[in-house]
Design a protein around this motif. Sequence first.
Motif, short mmCIF file in Angstrom:
data_model
loop_
_atom_site.label_atom_id
_atom_site.label_comp_id
_atom_site.label_asym_id
_atom_site.label_seq_id
_atom_site.Cartn_x
_atom_site.Cartn_y
_atom_site.Cartn_z
N GLN A 84 -2.27 2.81 8.00
CA GLN A 84 -2.85 3.80 7.09
C GLN A 84 -3.87 3.16 6.15
O GLN A 84 -3.83 1.95 5.90
CB GLN A 84 -1.75 4.48 6.27
CG GLN A 84 -0.78 5.31 7.09
CD GLN A 84 0.26 6.01 6.24
OE1 GLN A 84 0.18 6.03 5.01
NE2 GLN A 84 1.26 6.60 6.89
N ASP A 87 -3.72 4.77 -0.34
CA ASP A 87 -3.83 5.84 -1.33
C ASP A 87 -4.53 5.29 -2.57
O ASP A 87 -4.44 4.09 -2.85
CB ASP A 87 -2.41 6.32 -1.67
CG ASP A 87 -2.38 7.44 -2.68
OD1 ASP A 87 -2.43 7.13 -3.91
OD2 ASP A 87 -2.28 8.60 -2.30
N GLN A 135 3.17 6.88 0.50
CA GLN A 135 2.47 5.90 -0.33
C GLN A 135 2.58 6.18 -1.82
O GLN A 135 2.58 5.24 -2.63
CB GLN A 135 1.00 5.81 0.07
CG GLN A 135 0.78 5.14 1.41
CD GLN A 135 -0.66 4.71 1.58
OE1 GLN A 135 -1.27 4.14 0.68
NE2 GLN A 135 -1.21 4.98 2.76
N HIS A 136 2.65 7.45 -2.21
CA HIS A 136 2.74 7.78 -3.64
C HIS A 136 3.61 9.02 -3.80
O HIS A 136 3.16 10.14 -3.60
CB HIS A 136 1.35 8.00 -4.23
CG HIS A 136 1.32 8.06 -5.72
ND1 HIS A 136 1.84 7.05 -6.51
CD2 HIS A 136 0.87 9.01 -6.57
CE1 HIS A 136 1.68 7.37 -7.80
NE2 HIS A 136 1.11 8.55 -7.85
N ASP A 139 2.85 12.58 -5.39
CA ASP A 139 2.05 13.53 -4.62
C ASP A 139 2.92 14.44 -3.76
O ASP A 139 2.48 15.52 -3.35
CB ASP A 139 1.09 12.78 -3.70
CG ASP A 139 0.02 12.01 -4.44
OD1 ASP A 139 -0.21 12.32 -5.64
OD2 ASP A 139 -0.57 11.08 -3.85
N GLN A 182 6.95 4.61 -4.10
CA GLN A 182 6.84 4.83 -2.67
C GLN A 182 8.23 5.04 -2.08
O GLN A 182 9.23 4.84 -2.77
CB GLN A 182 6.16 3.63 -2.00
CG GLN A 182 4.76 3.37 -2.50
CD GLN A 182 4.01 2.36 -1.66
OE1 GLN A 182 4.57 1.38 -1.19
NE2 GLN A 182 2.72 2.60 -1.47
#
Length: 243
Positions: A84, A87, A135-136, A139, A182
């Motif tokens: 990926q 972010d 990743q976050h 969100d 994460q």
Amino acid sequence: MSDPGPAPVIGITTYRQPAGWGAWRDVPADLLPSDYALSVERAGGVPVLLPPLASREAARVALSRLDGLLIAGGADINPARYGQQPDPQVTVWYDDRDASELWLLAEADEARLPVLGICRGMQMMAVAAGGTLVQHLPDVVGHAVHAGPPDGYSSTEVTVDGPGRVTELIASRLSVPSHHHQAVDAHPGFRIVARDGDGVAQAMEADGDRFAVGVQWHPETADDSGVFDGLVAAARERAARRR
């Protein structure tokens, strides 16, 4: 009573980051909060700190001298490791540590070495198996409670859903210290065995007879010895079979 044999030796991965002590400032150092080693000692193991290693061969040699492996917490993993782009909230990672822990986990798999992953360690276990991360988390879940304060921990309510090793080691419901933004997403080869109220994966374990467990929280900072007891017991059994 049978002789349990020598205490098993548990390798613990470390940070390699600038540090300061005395008159020294920003010195590259291999370091780790002492709670990890103390938790292994309390469980009956002998802790040995592992700096980031330079090659897979070095990882193989190191693990040949160990009875168990603990992948400690720390910074984010480079998102390229799981295919990926980063972010915007993922800005710092350490490629030397990422590489070292991936080599260690690959060699541990081949040697059937007991493994425990804590926070980043659980995430690294998933990535090493071909998985991915959220990743976050804010969100996804809409808040940043999991991250806690910059220099401390939040409290997360976790429910363990067995059967499995984790169910045998800790309470079915517990409040745990958390410090992460994460989480594990895809996790091939592992079963999620604990979640929090947001549905975030909080513990996972591999199928089969090998101890391979990850927890997203920080048991080393609390009166929460169960997963350390499990790691040390599995390492002791493996060491006894090798004698």
